[in-house]
Design a protein around this motif. Sequence first.
Motif, PDB file in Angstrom:
ATOM      1  N   TRP A   1       0.824  -1.209   0.000  1.00  0.00           N
ATOM      2  CA  TRP A   1       0.000   0.000   0.000  1.00  0.00           C
ATOM      3  C   TRP A   1       0.857   1.258   0.000  1.00  0.00           C
ATOM      4  O   TRP A   1       1.921   1.293   0.628  1.00  0.00           O
ATOM      5  CB  TRP A   1      -0.906   0.005   1.224  1.00  0.00           C
ATOM      6  N   THR A   2       0.365   2.294  -0.680  1.00  0.00           N
ATOM      7  CA  THR A   2       1.032   3.590  -0.712  1.00  0.00           C
ATOM      8  C   THR A   2       0.010   4.659  -1.102  1.00  0.00           C
ATOM      9  O   THR A   2      -1.099   4.341  -1.526  1.00  0.00           O
ATOM     10  CB  THR A   2       2.213   3.584  -1.710  1.00  0.00           C
TER      11      THR A   2
ATOM     12  N   VAL B   1       9.867  17.042   0.119  1.00  0.00           N
ATOM     13  CA  VAL B   1      10.563  16.285  -0.930  1.00  0.00           C
ATOM     14  C   VAL B   1      11.390  15.206  -0.238  1.00  0.00           C
ATOM     15  O   VAL B   1      12.165  15.498   0.662  1.00  0.00           O
ATOM     16  CB  VAL B   1      11.478  17.204  -1.771  1.00  0.00           C
ATOM     17  N   LYS B   2      11.177  13.966  -0.662  1.00  0.00           N
ATOM     18  CA  LYS B   2      11.930  12.843  -0.106  1.00  0.00           C
ATOM     19  C   LYS B   2      13.024  12.465  -1.097  1.00  0.00           C
ATOM     20  O   LYS B   2      12.747  12.261  -2.281  1.00  0.00           O
ATOM     21  CB  LYS B   2      11.010  11.654   0.148  1.00  0.00           C
ATOM     22  N   LYS B   3      14.251  12.402  -0.595  1.00  0.00           N
ATOM     23  CA  LYS B   3      15.380  11.952  -1.412  1.00  0.00           C
ATOM     24  C   LYS B   3      15.989  10.741  -0.741  1.00  0.00           C
ATOM     25  O   LYS B   3      16.046  10.665   0.486  1.00  0.00           O
ATOM     26  CB  LYS B   3      16.421  13.058  -1.553  1.00  0.00           C
ATOM     27  N   GLY B   4      16.418   9.801  -1.542  1.00  0.00           N
ATOM     28  CA  GLY B   4      17.016   8.601  -0.978  1.00  0.00           C
ATOM     29  C   GLY B   4      17.357   7.613  -2.062  1.00  0.00           C
ATOM     30  O   GLY B   4      17.582   7.989  -3.221  1.00  0.00           O
TER      31      GLY B   4
ATOM     32  N   SER C   1       4.433   0.115   0.961  1.00  0.00           N
ATOM     33  CA  SER C   1       5.541   0.120   0.003  1.00  0.00           C
ATOM     34  C   SER C   1       6.732   0.882   0.567  1.00  0.00           C
ATOM     35  O   SER C   1       7.877   0.525   0.335  1.00  0.00           O
ATOM     36  CB  SER C   1       5.125   0.783  -1.312  1.00  0.00           C
ATOM     37  N   PHE C   2       6.423   1.965   1.295  1.00  0.00           N
ATOM     38  CA  PHE C   2       7.463   2.825   1.861  1.00  0.00           C
ATOM     39  C   PHE C   2       7.183   3.003   3.348  1.00  0.00           C
ATOM     40  O   PHE C   2       6.578   3.999   3.760  1.00  0.00           O
ATOM     41  CB  PHE C   2       7.491   4.176   1.121  1.00  0.00           C
ATOM     42  N   PRO C   3       7.606   2.029   4.175  1.00  0.00           N
ATOM     43  CA  PRO C   3       7.320   2.087   5.614  1.00  0.00           C
ATOM     44  C   PRO C   3       7.816   3.367   6.286  1.00  0.00           C
ATOM     45  O   PRO C   3       7.244   3.803   7.276  1.00  0.00           O
ATOM     46  CB  PRO C   3       8.058   0.860   6.175  1.00  0.00           C
ATOM     47  N   GLU C   4       8.836   3.983   5.697  1.00  0.00           N
ATOM     48  CA  GLU C   4       9.365   5.229   6.265  1.00  0.00           C
ATOM     49  C   GLU C   4       8.342   6.363   6.197  1.00  0.00           C
ATOM     50  O   GLU C   4       8.483   7.376   6.897  1.00  0.00           O
ATOM     51  CB  GLU C   4      10.673   5.635   5.574  1.00  0.00           C
ATOM     52  N   ASP C   5       7.304   6.226   5.396  1.00  0.00           N
ATOM     53  CA  ASP C   5       6.277   7.261   5.279  1.00  0.00           C
ATOM     54  C   ASP C   5       5.228   7.179   6.393  1.00  0.00           C
ATOM     55  O   ASP C   5       4.436   8.105   6.564  1.00  0.00           O
ATOM     56  CB  ASP C   5       5.563   7.173   3.930  1.00  0.00           C
ATOM     57  N   LEU C   6       5.207   6.088   7.153  1.00  0.00           N
ATOM     58  CA  LEU C   6       4.153   5.882   8.148  1.00  0.00           C
ATOM     59  C   LEU C   6       4.086   7.013   9.171  1.00  0.00           C
ATOM     60  O   LEU C   6       3.004   7.509   9.472  1.00  0.00           O
ATOM     61  CB  LEU C   6       4.328   4.541   8.862  1.00  0.00           C
ATOM     62  N   VAL C   7       5.216   7.448   9.695  1.00  0.00           N
ATOM     63  CA  VAL C   7       5.209   8.496  10.719  1.00  0.00           C
ATOM     64  C   VAL C   7       4.635   9.785  10.148  1.00  0.00           C
ATOM     65  O   VAL C   7       3.735  10.396  10.740  1.00  0.00           O
ATOM     66  CB  VAL C   7       6.625   8.722  11.297  1.00  0.00           C
TER      67      VAL C   7
END
Length: 129
Positions: A26-27, A63-66, A113-119
């Motif tokens: 999910w995203t 903006v997310k960079k990585g 899909s991007f667990p780092e986005d949860l917070v």
Amino acid sequence: MWEGSAAVCVKDRYLLVVQQGEKKLWTVPSGEKFEEESYEACCLRELEEETGYLGDIQRSLFVKKGQSFGIDITVHYFRVQITSGEMKIQDPDELIHDIKWVSLKELQTLDLSFPEDLVFLSEYIKQSS
């Protein structure tokens, strides 16, 4: 380098999410930017393709960079207000399996899909009316 945009849509404290890809994770609606389009245009195109909704960009969120799968990525997240349309999958890439509005509690149970986005997404839902 991969560049794209993501639409963060919250209505009545529910977040719009899509289930995508082979792993069915999910995203928020998102995708790759075409060379000639703006990040804003990409965001609205992906929203319509993946969910059937049309919207207006309210503001840039961040903006997310990585790196993802060894590739440098840049993703522009936008707050989007749904203006019309109806929920339907019309993704030309045929990568979308489901669409739904989720509460904060349900978001915390999804395989993202991007667990780092949860917070970020959790805080955003709490702050939205």
